[in-house]
Design a protein around this motif. Structure first.
Motif, mmCIF file in Angstrom:
data_model
loop_
_atom_site.group_PDB
_atom_site.id
_atom_site.type_symbol
_atom_site.label_atom_id
_atom_site.label_comp_id
_atom_site.label_asym_id
_atom_site.label_seq_id
_atom_site.Cartn_x
_atom_site.Cartn_y
_atom_site.Cartn_z
ATOM 1 N N UNK A 1 -2.670 5.467 4.207
ATOM 2 C CA UNK A 1 -3.718 5.020 3.291
ATOM 3 C C UNK A 1 -4.968 4.762 3.950
ATOM 4 N N UNK A 2 -6.074 5.043 3.330
ATOM 5 C CA UNK A 2 -7.450 4.718 3.913
ATOM 6 C C UNK A 2 -7.534 3.300 3.881
ATOM 7 N N UNK B 1 1.444 -1.953 5.037
ATOM 8 C CA UNK B 1 2.691 -1.555 5.756
ATOM 9 C C UNK B 1 3.474 -0.638 4.978
ATOM 10 N N UNK B 2 3.367 0.420 5.533
ATOM 11 C CA UNK B 2 4.377 1.619 4.846
ATOM 12 C C UNK B 2 5.802 1.249 4.639
ATOM 13 N N UNK B 3 6.428 1.751 3.909
ATOM 14 C CA UNK B 3 7.820 1.071 3.804
ATOM 15 C C UNK B 3 8.308 1.162 2.508
ATOM 16 N N UNK B 4 9.803 0.987 2.610
ATOM 17 C CA UNK B 4 10.365 0.843 0.929
ATOM 18 C C UNK B 4 10.974 -0.535 0.750
ATOM 19 N N UNK B 5 10.881 -1.062 -0.462
ATOM 20 C CA UNK B 5 11.179 -2.284 -0.978
ATOM 21 C C UNK B 5 12.054 -2.034 -2.135
ATOM 22 N N UNK B 6 12.938 -2.820 -2.345
ATOM 23 C CA UNK B 6 13.785 -2.907 -3.470
ATOM 24 C C UNK B 6 13.012 -3.576 -4.769
ATOM 25 N N UNK B 7 13.103 -3.077 -5.590
ATOM 26 C CA UNK B 7 12.262 -3.435 -7.029
ATOM 27 C C UNK B 7 13.091 -3.686 -8.177
ATOM 28 N N UNK C 1 -6.563 4.867 -7.777
ATOM 29 C CA UNK C 1 -5.888 5.543 -6.711
ATOM 30 C C UNK C 1 -4.349 5.361 -6.426
ATOM 31 N N UNK C 2 -3.614 6.391 -5.797
ATOM 32 C CA UNK C 2 -2.210 6.060 -5.792
ATOM 33 C C UNK C 2 -2.203 5.314 -4.302
#
Length: 356
Positions: free
Chosen positions: A66-67, A77-83, A287-288
């Motif tokens: 991301x910019x 911090x890129x990555x995956x989180x449970x939601x 923005x995404x």
């Protein structure tokens, strides 16, 4: 060319005289709703968004590369989180779905590290959104007037509410046709009776976004969800039509929503203290920054419903200091959300806590 994003400083907030007194009155009015509904149902429910229509579990994947202006707070911090996602409607009583009111979406993101907001327990980040880009009232004091009106209708017979809702839907449609939006009419029962899973949801109020200031949006992008955008649900003889519709749909398809951020680029055009001012996307585009995905699942799974409805609370004040809620409306939410959760916890004798 877009203007640079506004830098966050504490001075962007302007606390008005009398805010503490307004919050105390809000709690008293919420008590009226909480006590009435707890007596009616033999069980305490939320003071707002009491009725859930679907609860889903999935993942939020934060985009990589991301910019700098978007790589802020938990999104740095890129990555995956449970939601967990909880779809609802906004009254504090559990109404027949023929009474059409705005939709809400509460999201709890798990395993989020960083400096926490004061009294924010656990390692979660909550987002609370509605299917409208602005809040219905400019200040908590103005919202208090609407809440007192809603409190008076909490124990009113549903037949009258259904009739009023049908009339208000017609009024809302007529106003919309000539370009007029009325948040008050929508809140009182004039909102279109649309499928919750096809809606775009907005934070409506601003938040700190690390070095900047932002609003948030959740936008359906999976083809199946987009097909449900604006779909009117037939509620005739079906008091839980929304829940049934969401359940049928989500059992058969996966869901995907983009998580988008709208940065303030001019405090006069995208203000902090007036939640009724829409931030125009031509000047401050969304923005995404990530994507939420859920597999096909039972959106009314008994164990998940029990876990989320009874043992969790959602609050804009649960999360990171980097995403501090901003503005008068959000300042009022801090104490009132906890007040409601404490009431439910005590009345139901069921501890409320953040997921491990």
């Amino acid at each position: 060319m877009l203007a640079a994003a506004v830098r966050y400083t504490p001075e962007v907030e302007v606390v008005q005289p009398g805010e503490a007194e307004t919050i105390a009155e809000l709690n008293q009015t919420f008590d009226t709703i909480l006590e009435t509904t707890a007596e009616d149902y033999g069980h305490a429910v939320r003071s707002v968004h009491a009725k859930a229509h679907g609860i889903l579990e999935g993942t939020l994947t934060i985009d990589a590369d991301l910019p700098a202006e978007l790589a802020q707070g938990m999104f740095a911090t890129p990555g995956e989180h449970r939601v967990y996602l909880r779809f609802s409607t906004n009254p504090g009583d559990i109404l027949d779905d023929a009474i059409s009111v705005p939709r809400g979406l509460a999201i709890k993101v798990c395993d989020v590290d960083g400096e926490r907001l004061p009294d924010a327990e656990g390692r979660t980040q909550d987002f609370i959104l509605v299917n409208a880009p602005i809040f219905q009232a400019k200040t908590a004091e103005k919202f208090l007037g609407s809440l007192k009106l809603l409190a008076k209708t909490t124990d009113v017979a549903e037949g009258g509410k259904k009739a009023l809702s049908a009339v208000l839907r017609g009024v809302n449609s007529a106003l919309t046709a000539i370009g007029i939006e009325s948040p008050t009419i929508r809140t009182l029962g004039g909102a279109p009776n649309v499928d919750p899973i096809g809606e775009t949801y907005y934070s409506a109020t601003p938040f700190r976004y690390g070095d900047h200031i932002a609003k948030f949006s959740i936008v359906p992008v999976a083809p199946g969800l987009r097909e449900r955008s604006g779909a009117i649900i037939d509620t005739s003889g079906r008091p839980d039509a929304l829940r049934e519709t969401v359940r049928d749909n989500m059992r058969a398809m996966a869901g995907e929503w983009e998580f988008r951020v709208q940065l303030s680029r001019d405090l006069d055009r995208q203000p902090v203290e007036d939640a009724t001012r829409q931030w125009e996307e031509e000047e401050a585009p969304f923005q995404r920054v990530g994507v939420i995905r859920v597999a096909a699942q039972d959106s009314w799974d008994a164990d998940r419903v029990e876990k989320v409805n009874e043992t969790m609370r959602f609050s804009v004040w649960t999360g990171l200091a980097a995403h501090r809620p901003l503005g008068n409306i959000n300042r009022a939410r801090r104490d009132t959300y906890r007040h409601s959760a404490d009431f439910r916890q005590a009345r139901n004798r069921c501890p409320i806590h953040e997921p491990a």
